[in-house]
Design a protein around this motif. Structure first.
Motif, mmCIF file in Angstrom:
data_model
loop_
_atom_site.group_PDB
_atom_site.id
_atom_site.type_symbol
_atom_site.label_atom_id
_atom_site.label_comp_id
_atom_site.label_asym_id
_atom_site.label_seq_id
_atom_site.Cartn_x
_atom_site.Cartn_y
_atom_site.Cartn_z
ATOM 1 N N THR A 45 0.837 -1.201 0.000
ATOM 2 C CA THR A 45 0.000 0.000 0.000
ATOM 3 C C THR A 45 0.871 1.250 0.000
ATOM 4 O O THR A 45 0.649 2.179 -0.789
ATOM 5 N N ALA A 49 1.407 4.171 -3.008
ATOM 6 C CA ALA A 49 1.211 5.598 -2.751
ATOM 7 C C ALA A 49 2.462 6.397 -3.093
ATOM 8 O O ALA A 49 2.373 7.470 -3.696
ATOM 9 N N ILE A 60 -6.144 10.133 -5.633
ATOM 10 C CA ILE A 60 -6.379 8.772 -5.158
ATOM 11 C C ILE A 60 -7.668 8.746 -4.339
ATOM 12 O O ILE A 60 -7.851 9.559 -3.430
ATOM 13 N N ILE A 74 -2.484 5.728 2.927
ATOM 14 C CA ILE A 74 -2.076 6.210 1.607
ATOM 15 C C ILE A 74 -1.618 7.660 1.704
ATOM 16 O O ILE A 74 -0.560 8.029 1.194
ATOM 17 N N THR A 78 2.069 9.966 0.345
ATOM 18 C CA THR A 78 2.002 10.748 -0.890
ATOM 19 C C THR A 78 1.535 12.158 -0.568
ATOM 20 O O THR A 78 0.895 12.386 0.457
ATOM 21 N N VAL A 82 -5.960 12.834 -1.555
ATOM 22 C CA VAL A 82 -6.571 11.547 -1.225
ATOM 23 C C VAL A 82 -7.992 11.814 -0.749
ATOM 24 O O VAL A 82 -8.217 12.668 0.116
#
Length: 163
Positions: A45, A49, A60, A74, A78, A82
């Motif tokens: 995961t 990301a 995302i 996530i 990043t 999100v």
């Protein structure tokens, strides 16, 4: 054009997440779909990301139920936007909602309603439309169509009851 990644914590989330996928496809936005778990495959995961931006992802969407840590896991890896979709699976989805929306300062996750996949997709499209005039026009047209439908329904109700 940047794509939207749609990540779900389990394939059992797919009936809800499908609404986001369908909405993105209706707008012509490229979609990449995966099943990753913040708890069962945290390394994969995180790696997804971390590489999302270089792999052409612009936004995302992360959907999860129960202890819904996927969006936060996530977001921690990043700087892309999100968007979390809390999935109704236990406690009427309130547990997932709180797990998704209650992020620490510095790790933001935008959160839509429980099972709010269509709005997650539309928010993604709005983000991408900041630098894509074609998407911006499609959004404006959809809003106009929505307005026209409501006004048509209003006229029908008024004609029936306001005599």
């Amino acid at each position: 054009m940047k794509r939207v990644a749609v990540i779900m914590g389990s394939d059992s989330d797919l009936p809800v997440v499908k609404k986001a996928i369908d909405t993105l496809e209706q707008y012509g936005v490229g979609v990449e779909v995966h099943v990753y778990s913040a708890h069962r495959c945290p390394a994969e995961t995180a790696e997804f990301a971390r590489r999302a931006r270089e792999n052409g992802i612009g936004v995302i969407i992360a959907a999860a139920g129960k202890a819904a840590h996927l969006a936060g896991a996530i977001a921690a890896n990043t700087t892309l936007p999100v968007i979390g979709i809390p999935i109704r699976s236990s406690l009427d989805g309130i547990d997932a909602l709180l797990s998704t929306v209650q992020m620490p300062s510095g790790i933001p996750v935008a959160t839509v309603a429980i099972d709010g996949a269509a709005n997650a997709a539309l928010l993604s499209i709005q983000i991408l439309a900041l630098s894509d005039e074609t998407l911006a026009r499609k959004l404006e047209e959809a809003r106009r169509e929505g307005l026209e439908k409501v006004l048509e329904k209003n006229a029908a109700v008024e004609a029936q009851y306001n005599r």
